[in-house]
Design a protein around this motif. Structure first.
Motif, PDB file in Angstrom:
ATOM      1  N   LEU A  56       0.834  -1.189   0.000  1.00  3.68           N
ATOM      2  CA  LEU A  56       0.000   0.000   0.000  1.00  3.68           C
ATOM      3  C   LEU A  56       0.878   1.252   0.000  1.00  3.68           C
ATOM      4  CD1 LEU A  56      -1.650  -2.363   1.437  1.00  3.68           C
ATOM      5  CD2 LEU A  56      -3.013  -0.548   2.448  1.00  3.68           C
ATOM      6  N   ILE A  57       0.470   2.253  -0.776  1.00  6.03           N
ATOM      7  CA  ILE A  57       1.159   3.545  -0.735  1.00  6.03           C
ATOM      8  C   ILE A  57       0.644   4.315   0.472  1.00  6.03           C
ATOM      9  CG2 ILE A  57       1.695   5.684  -1.939  1.00  6.03           C
ATOM     10  CD1 ILE A  57       1.130   4.268  -4.565  1.00  6.03           C
ATOM     11  N   ASP A  58       1.556   4.754   1.306  1.00  2.76           N
ATOM     12  CA  ASP A  58       1.209   5.379   2.573  1.00  2.76           C
ATOM     13  C   ASP A  58       1.147   6.898   2.425  1.00  2.76           C
ATOM     14  OD1 ASP A  58       0.839   6.087   5.187  1.00  2.76           O
ATOM     15  OD2 ASP A  58       2.784   5.382   5.901  1.00  2.76           O
ATOM     16  N   LEU A  59      -0.058   7.441   2.362  1.00  3.82           N
ATOM     17  CA  LEU A  59      -0.241   8.889   2.356  1.00  3.82           C
ATOM     18  C   LEU A  59      -0.755   9.369   3.713  1.00  3.82           C
ATOM     19  CD1 LEU A  59      -1.783   9.660  -1.169  1.00  3.82           C
ATOM     20  CD2 LEU A  59       0.617   9.503  -0.475  1.00  3.82           C
ATOM     21  N   LYS A 388     -15.677  10.567   2.354  1.00  5.94           N
ATOM     22  CA  LYS A 388     -15.711   9.165   2.787  1.00  5.94           C
ATOM     23  C   LYS A 388     -15.629   8.218   1.593  1.00  5.94           C
ATOM     24  CE  LYS A 388     -18.672   5.964   5.426  1.00  5.94           C
ATOM     25  NZ  LYS A 388     -19.958   5.859   6.188  1.00  5.94           N
ATOM     26  N   ALA A 389     -16.372   8.529   0.558  1.00  4.61           N
ATOM     27  CA  ALA A 389     -16.379   7.668  -0.625  1.00  4.61           C
ATOM     28  C   ALA A 389     -15.042   7.705  -1.359  1.00  4.61           C
ATOM     29  CB  ALA A 389     -17.518   8.085  -1.558  1.00  4.61           C
ATOM     30  N   VAL A 390     -14.432   8.896  -1.462  1.00  2.63           N
ATOM     31  CA  VAL A 390     -13.127   9.010  -2.119  1.00  2.63           C
ATOM     32  C   VAL A 390     -12.087   8.209  -1.354  1.00  2.63           C
ATOM     33  CG1 VAL A 390     -11.255  10.620  -2.635  1.00  2.63           C
ATOM     34  CG2 VAL A 390     -13.610  11.214  -3.235  1.00  2.63           C
ATOM     35  N   ALA A 391     -12.082   8.332  -0.035  1.00  4.58           N
ATOM     36  CA  ALA A 391     -11.121   7.574   0.771  1.00  4.58           C
ATOM     37  C   ALA A 391     -11.320   6.075   0.572  1.00  4.58           C
ATOM     38  CB  ALA A 391     -11.253   7.951   2.243  1.00  4.58           C
ATOM     39  N   ALA A 392     -12.574   5.630   0.549  1.00  2.17           N
ATOM     40  CA  ALA A 392     -12.855   4.202   0.377  1.00  2.17           C
ATOM     41  C   ALA A 392     -12.356   3.703  -0.973  1.00  2.17           C
ATOM     42  CB  ALA A 392     -14.356   3.940   0.524  1.00  2.17           C
ATOM     43  N   ARG A 393     -12.537   4.488  -2.028  1.00  2.11           N
ATOM     44  CA  ARG A 393     -12.065   4.084  -3.353  1.00  2.11           C
ATOM     45  C   ARG A 393     -10.538   4.025  -3.386  1.00  2.11           C
ATOM     46  NH1 ARG A 393     -16.104   5.043  -7.731  1.00  2.11           N
ATOM     47  NH2 ARG A 393     -14.370   5.459  -9.156  1.00  2.11           N
ATOM     48  N   LEU A 400      -3.448   4.632   0.930  1.00  2.00           N
ATOM     49  CA  LEU A 400      -3.961   4.951   2.258  1.00  2.00           C
ATOM     50  C   LEU A 400      -4.078   6.461   2.429  1.00  2.00           C
ATOM     51  CD1 LEU A 400      -4.818   4.092   5.077  1.00  2.00           C
ATOM     52  CD2 LEU A 400      -2.403   3.968   5.717  1.00  2.00           C
ATOM     53  N   THR A 401      -5.306   6.940   2.572  1.00  5.30           N
ATOM     54  CA  THR A 401      -5.570   8.357   2.817  1.00  5.30           C
ATOM     55  C   THR A 401      -6.398   8.487   4.096  1.00  5.30           C
ATOM     56  OG1 THR A 401      -7.611   8.351   1.515  1.00  5.30           O
ATOM     57  CG2 THR A 401      -5.568   8.882   0.354  1.00  5.30           C
ATOM     58  N   LEU A 402      -6.456   9.706   4.629  1.00  2.68           N
ATOM     59  CA  LEU A 402      -7.192   9.974   5.858  1.00  2.68           C
ATOM     60  C   LEU A 402      -8.249  11.046   5.616  1.00  2.68           C
ATOM     61  CD1 LEU A 402      -4.189  10.198   8.357  1.00  2.68           C
ATOM     62  CD2 LEU A 402      -5.697   8.233   8.003  1.00  2.68           C
ATOM     63  N   VAL A 403      -9.364  10.902   6.303  1.00  3.14           N
ATOM     64  CA  VAL A 403     -10.416  11.918   6.295  1.00  3.14           C
ATOM     65  C   VAL A 403     -10.275  12.758   7.556  1.00  3.14           C
ATOM     66  CG1 VAL A 403     -12.916  12.314   6.396  1.00  3.14           C
ATOM     67  CG2 VAL A 403     -11.986  10.505   4.944  1.00  3.14           C
ATOM     68  N   CYS A 404     -10.503  14.075   7.432  1.00  6.91           N
ATOM     69  CA  CYS A 404     -10.463  14.940   8.610  1.00  6.91           C
ATOM     70  C   CYS A 404     -11.410  16.095   8.382  1.00  6.91           C
ATOM     71  CB  CYS A 404      -9.042  15.428   8.889  1.00  6.91           C
ATOM     72  SG  CYS A 404      -8.389  16.608   7.680  1.00  6.91           S
ATOM     73  N   GLY A 405     -11.317  17.123   9.210  1.00  7.12           N
ATOM     74  CA  GLY A 405     -12.147  18.304   9.097  1.00  7.12           C
ATOM     75  C   GLY A 405     -13.283  18.297  10.095  1.00  7.12           C
TER      76      GLY A 405
END
Length: 447
Positions: A56-59, A388-393, A400-405
């Motif tokens: 996995l690419i770690d972002l 949420k959907a973008v992160a799941a895709r 690997l991405t994270l959601v915040c805000g």
């Protein structure tokens, strides 16, 4: 070091990860969340290898912790050498050189040419909470001013300072009192427009201080680039204005660089972008290169205000974590990683500026601390379902991405500074495809 490319051998999560995740549910409480339920076997550079053999690419960098890369040789070798000597004594019981060396390095690196002192702790929340203690000891005042969208930690004091209720604060009150909240200069969402943002936010801060009594406030605590709140870059002039307000009222100016510090934004500290000089500077996360370490670095006269024995902790400045930090700081000495952080920003901006989507309100950030905020087309109404959907895709494709805000509508990108342009480009292609291919409907009751 694992091969630095994305490899998918199974669906994500794979069968071995699913099996382990099922066992996790039998032994761990549900309060421990997870972003992507894959179990890691090893990691190196910007790649995470799971137990199913997927690369996995770690972002995410462990939420801005492994900024110099997972298992960085300069960190691993120092930790290995230190572990062979001793793993712990407690610095408050018997002393060791590593603690002193880390403190000396931070004193030299922190903004300002005034005499400084550093105390080490174990986490970012500990660092922030101890900064409040130091400010109170130095001023004899109880109050603390923080800002909208702020995140400062998960202890009771830092939860009181954190803005967002769910999931961080829900059910955990009551919280410590005399914590006051002012508006943060969030240009995209400022009601009067970005041009008036800094001036109006500073006026609101002055009004708050008049209401609560500036002479009751020990500290103003601010993130120079907000983290969990959405990677908000404040309007120009806001932070220098906050510093001036604090100085004028004899309030300790505390800058929380737990997420933005130690090279993440293309400078050693995000404060440098704004030309501000904190009275107290809080660091953690990337400082330990994967081991728990936090610090408060500040003006000598403030740091010396606390009586002997008033600061510390059993694991504060653990020798293994100090060894790791010396490896991290060594990696920044030639300036190459800071330059790479700036290059990462340029690469992200160039790639994402080409993405045409009515859901994107803004691409923002500094260095390798970048974000995309999603809104409903034609408005500034947050679109958390899109994030949420973008992160799941992205996760399904091994990125690997994270959601915040505050509203859960921001994707944050925190790649290790050692990520290659080729690997970052691959990850951004996946992200761009996820954004342009999204088809979502608003969640019931979504803001």
């Amino acid at each position: 070091m694992p091969e630095q490319r994305r490899i998918l051998r199974t669906e994500l999560p794979g069968p071995r990860s699913r099996e382990r995740h099922e066992r996790r549910g039998e032994v761990l409480p549900r309060g421990l969340g997870t972003t992507l339920p894959v179990f890691v076997e090893r990691a190196g550079g910007a790649i995470i290898v799971d137990v199913d053999g997927n690369h996995l690419i770690d972002l995410a960098s462990g939420i801005a912790v492994t900024s110099v890369g997972a298992s960085a040789p300069a960190v691993v070798s120092r930790v290995r050498d230190q572990a062979a000597k001793f793993t712990h004594t407690c610095f408050l019981v018997t002393e060791y050189d590593g603690y002193v060396e880390v403190a000396a390095r931070l004193n030299a690196l922190a903004p300002g040419d005034h005499p400084k002192r550093t105390a080490l702790f174990s986490t970012g929340a500990e660092a922030v909470e101890n900064a409040v203690k130091i400010a109170r000891a130095a001023t004899g005042r109880p109050g603390v001013v923080v800002f909208d969208h702020a995140y400062h930690g998960r202890s009771l004091m830092t939860l009181a300072m954190t803005a967002k209720d769910d999931p961080y604060k829900t059910g955990f009150g009551p919280f410590p009192g005399q914590v006051h909240r002012a508006p943060y200069a969030y240009p995209l969402r400022w009601p009067g427009g970005a041009e008036k943002c800094a001036a109006e936010a500073l006026a609101a801060l002055e009004e708050l201080l008049a209401e609560v009594g500036a002479d009751t406030v020990a500290a103003i605590v601010v993130e120079p680039l907000q983290g969990e709140g959405g990677f908000v870059v404040p309007a120009p002039g806001f932070l220098t204005g906050v510093q001036e307000v604090a100085r004028r009222h004899g309030i300790v100016f505390v800058v929380d660089e737990v997420q933005s510090g130690v090279g993440r934004t293309g400078a050693m500290f995000a404060s440098e972008h704004e030309g501000i000089v904190p009275d107290l500077l809080c660091t953690a996360k990337a400082l330990g290169g994967g081991l728990p370490l936090g610090a408060v670095t500040g003006r000598a006269e403030l740091m010396e205000a606390v009586h002997p024995g008033g600061l510390g902790g059993t694991f504060a400045g653990n020798p293994l974590a100090c060894a790791a930090a010396l490896g991290v700081l060594e990696m920044f000495e030639d300036g190459a990683l800071l330059e790479r952080a700036r290059d990462i920003e340029a690469e992200i901006r160039e790639r994402l500026s080409a993405v045409q989507s009515p859901w994107i309100a803004e691409v923002r950030g500094r260095g390798a601390m970048m974000a995309i905020e999603f809104v409903r087309p034609g408005s500034l109404e947050p679109a958390p379902e899109v994030a949420k959907a973008v992160a799941a895709r992205c996760h399904a494709q091994g990125v690997l991405t994270l959601v915040c805000g505050t509203y859960g509508n921001v994707i944050r990108l925190l790649p290790p500074l050692v990520i290659s342009s080729e690997l970052l480009s691959d990850a951004l292609d996946v992200l761009a495809e996820a954004v342009t291919g999204i088809d979502v409907r608003p969640e019931p009751g979504a803001r």
